[in-house]
Design an enzyme around this catalytic site. Structure first.
Site, PDB file in Angstrom:
ATOM      1  N   GLY A   1       5.377  -7.346   4.773  1.00 61.79           N
ATOM      2  CA  GLY A   1       5.248  -8.357   3.725  1.00 61.79           C
ATOM      3  C   GLY A   1       6.234  -8.058   2.595  1.00 61.79           C
ATOM      4  CB  SER A   2       7.426  -4.860   1.024  1.00 60.85           C
ATOM      5  OG  SER A   2       6.253  -4.405   0.843  1.00 60.85           O
TER       6      SER A   2
ATOM      7  CG  HIS B   1      -8.322   2.545  -1.048  1.00 62.23           C
ATOM      8  ND1 HIS B   1      -9.408   1.667  -0.996  1.00 62.23           N
ATOM      9  CD2 HIS B   1      -7.102   1.802  -0.885  1.00 62.23           C
ATOM     10  CE1 HIS B   1      -8.898   0.624  -0.818  1.00 62.23           C
ATOM     11  NE2 HIS B   1      -7.701   0.510  -1.072  1.00 62.23           N
TER      12      HIS B   1
ATOM     13  N   GLY C   1       0.642  -1.164   0.111  1.00 63.55           N
ATOM     14  CA  GLY C   1      -0.123   0.120  -0.115  1.00 63.55           C
ATOM     15  C   GLY C   1       0.788   1.205  -0.007  1.00 63.55           C
TER      16      GLY C   1
ATOM     17  CG  MET D   1      -8.051   1.180   5.063  1.00 59.95           C
ATOM     18  SD  MET D   1      -8.385   1.532   3.292  1.00 59.95           S
ATOM     19  CE  MET D   1      -6.961   2.405   3.072  1.00 59.95           C
TER      20      MET D   1
ATOM     21  NE  ARG E   1     -29.610  12.494   9.277  1.00 60.32           N
ATOM     22  CZ  ARG E   1     -29.482  12.659   8.240  1.00 60.32           C
ATOM     23  NH1 ARG E   1     -28.517  13.073   7.506  1.00 60.32           N
ATOM     24  NH2 ARG E   1     -30.704  12.621   7.398  1.00 60.32           N
TER      25      ARG E   1
ATOM     26  NE  ARG F   1      -2.881  -4.770   5.659  1.00 62.61           N
ATOM     27  CZ  ARG F   1      -3.285  -5.064   4.501  1.00 62.61           C
ATOM     28  NH1 ARG F   1      -3.885  -6.547   4.341  1.00 62.61           N
ATOM     29  NH2 ARG F   1      -2.688  -4.643   3.395  1.00 62.61           N
TER      30      ARG F   1
ATOM     31  CG  ASP G   1       0.382  -2.726  10.407  1.00 62.83           C
ATOM     32  OD1 ASP G   1       1.280  -2.468   9.612  1.00 62.83           O
ATOM     33  OD2 ASP G   1      -0.334  -3.586   9.655  1.00 62.83           O
TER      34      ASP G   1
ATOM     35  CB  THR H   1       2.146   0.603   6.209  1.00 58.91           C
ATOM     36  OG1 THR H   1       0.697   0.380   6.374  1.00 58.91           O
ATOM     37  CG2 THR H   1       3.051   0.100   7.361  1.00 58.91           C
TER      38      THR H   1
ATOM     39  CG  ASP I   1      -2.455  -0.320   7.556  1.00 52.11           C
ATOM     40  OD1 ASP I   1      -3.135   0.171   7.288  1.00 52.11           O
ATOM     41  OD2 ASP I   1      -2.232  -1.218   6.974  1.00 52.11           O
TER      42      ASP I   1
ATOM     43  NE  ARG J   1      -2.179  -4.258  -1.272  1.00 53.05           N
ATOM     44  CZ  ARG J   1      -1.852  -3.976   0.005  1.00 53.05           C
ATOM     45  NH1 ARG J   1      -0.676  -4.237   0.507  1.00 53.05           N
ATOM     46  NH2 ARG J   1      -2.411  -2.778   0.374  1.00 53.05           N
TER      47      ARG J   1
HETATM   48  O1  F6P Z   1      -1.856  -1.359   4.368  1.00 53.06           O
HETATM   49  C1  F6P Z   1      -2.581  -0.313   3.754  1.00 53.06           C
HETATM   50  C2  F6P Z   1      -4.153  -0.585   3.657  1.00 53.06           C
HETATM   51  O2  F6P Z   1      -4.552   0.611   3.091  1.00 53.06           O
HETATM   52  C3  F6P Z   1      -4.878  -1.140   4.546  1.00 53.06           C
HETATM   53  O3  F6P Z   1      -5.389  -0.243   5.532  1.00 53.06           O
HETATM   54  C4  F6P Z   1      -6.020  -1.678   4.018  1.00 53.06           C
HETATM   55  O4  F6P Z   1      -6.776  -2.982   4.890  1.00 53.06           O
HETATM   56  C5  F6P Z   1      -5.355  -2.210   2.813  1.00 53.06           C
HETATM   57  O5  F6P Z   1      -4.226  -1.535   2.550  1.00 53.06           O
HETATM   58  C6  F6P Z   1      -6.204  -2.145   1.622  1.00 53.06           C
HETATM   59  O6  F6P Z   1      -5.541  -2.934   0.394  1.00 53.06           O
HETATM   60  P1  F6P Z   1      -5.804  -2.572  -1.077  1.00 53.06           P
HETATM   61  O7  F6P Z   1      -5.487  -1.172  -1.470  1.00 53.06           O
HETATM   62  O8  F6P Z   1      -4.894  -3.647  -1.707  1.00 53.06           O
HETATM   63  O9  F6P Z   1      -7.417  -2.506  -1.204  1.00 53.06           O
END
Ligand code: F6P
Length: 320
Positions: free
Chosen positions: A103-104, A249, A10, A169, A162, A171, A129, A125, A127, A71
């Site tokens: 992963g990379s 995204h 990503g 997002m 409301r 992951r 993470d 990233t 995330d 990826r």
């Molecule tokens: O790892 C970055 C990320 O944007 C995550 O937050 C999300 O779950 C995933 O990639 C989405 O992957 P893709 O862009 O392949 O849909």
């Protein structure tokens, strides 16, 4: 000597300033910088091009990555890795810098074990993470993009009575959601790292509504997978007409913030020092306790990133 850089997995803001810094450092050393386009897929398919100052001019403020990303499943097959190695050998490239996630890094570690091509990883990233580092490139920009989105939601939320559920997002990691909930005054936060209690949230919100609350913002981490369910629950159980916004995204876009530009320069400068001086380099630069360091892939794989207990304690009340 020829050295190449690629972005993988990503994309995240800060990759472009990092690429620029990489090219600058390599040229200053009198070596040849190469850009590998399309990540590991481009490495296999020989999409590798020499860079000059012009190639990276005017990119420091751009989100995403000018050399694109991918990826790759093919890279986990030996024959494709051999093809990738031949592409590098033809150009005399024996060192790689990779910006991406674990992963990379894992892929590059296998490549190193196969062919001895040294590499340095830079955590990038949204995330946040990756085990071993407190910060990954792109996180600050993503947090600011989320903040702008929540500001917008709040404007419309305040004009109605409301409930607004926003899926953030990230992951399986709740870091972005937690930081956003804390810094944007969300009323509810659901993340994988904290056990949540809907009955208690319901009682709290109902009590607040009785005392004048007109709207509520609930942030839900992607990894919990309950955003739709929670929206229906807010409507049925809490009694607020509710709407769901999935940020998705959008969070990966945006011009890198000052902090991400600075971190890009520092990560790359620090990483290049090791890559250039250590023929056996197969490490990742990490930012831990406000300092840069290096760890191996084995270390990264040996544990799971954990949000600091202090942050968890500061926000736990939003999950009950
Ligand atoms: O790892 C970055 C990320 O944007 C995550 O937050 C999300 O779950 C995933 O990639 C989405 O992957 P893709 O862009 O392949 O849909």
């Amino acid at each position: 000597m020829a050295i190449a850089i690629m972005t993988s997995g990503g994309d995240s803001a800060g990759m472009n300033p990092a690429i620029k810094k990489f090219v600058k450092i390599v040229l200053e050393r009198g070596e040849v910088p190469y850009l590998i386009y399309d990540g590991l897929e481009g490495l296999i398919d020989d999409n590798i091009h020499e860079a000059t100052h012009e190639t990276v001019a005017g990119i420091v403020h751009l989100g995403g990555t000018i050399i694109r990303s991918s990826r790759s499943k093919r890279f986990f097959e030996y024959d494709y890795r051999k093809q990738a190695f031949d592409n590098l050998q033809r150009r005399g490239i024996d060192k790689l810098m990779v910006l991406g996630g674990d992963g990379s890094f894992k892929a590059l570690d296998i490549f190193y074990k196969d062919f001895g091509v040294s590499f340095i990883g830079v955590p990038a990233t949204i995330d946040n993470d990756i085990h071993g580092t407190d910060y990954c490139l792109g996180v600050d920009t993503a947090l600011n993009v989320i903040r702008t989105a929540i500001d917008g939601i709040r404007d419309t939320a305040a004009s109605f009575k409301r409930g607004f559920v926003m899926e953030i997002m990230g992951r399986d990691c709740g870091y972005l959601t937690l930081m956003s909930a804390m810094t944007n005054g969300a009323e509810v936060m659901i993340i994988p790292e904290i056990k949540y209690d809907l009955e208690s949230i319901k009682a709290r919100l109902k009590n607040e509504i009785k005392n004048g609350r007109r709207y509520a913002v609930a942030l839900v981490a992607e990894g919990v997978k309950v955003a739709q369910e929670l929206t229906e629950w807010m409507q049925k159980e809490v009694g607020m007409e509710s709407r769901l916004t999935v940020l998705g995204h959008v969070q990966r876009g945006g011009n890198p913030t000052v902090y991400d530009r600075r971190m890009a320069f520092e990560f790359v400068a620090f990483g290049m020092e090791k890559l250039l001086n250590d023929a056996q380099c197969h490490h990742v630069v990490v930012y831990k306790d406000a300092d840069f360091d290096f760890v191996t892939i084995d270390f990264i794989n040996s544990g799971k990133y954990e949000i600091s207990p202090e942050l968890i304690e500061l926000t736990r009340h939003l999950s009950r």
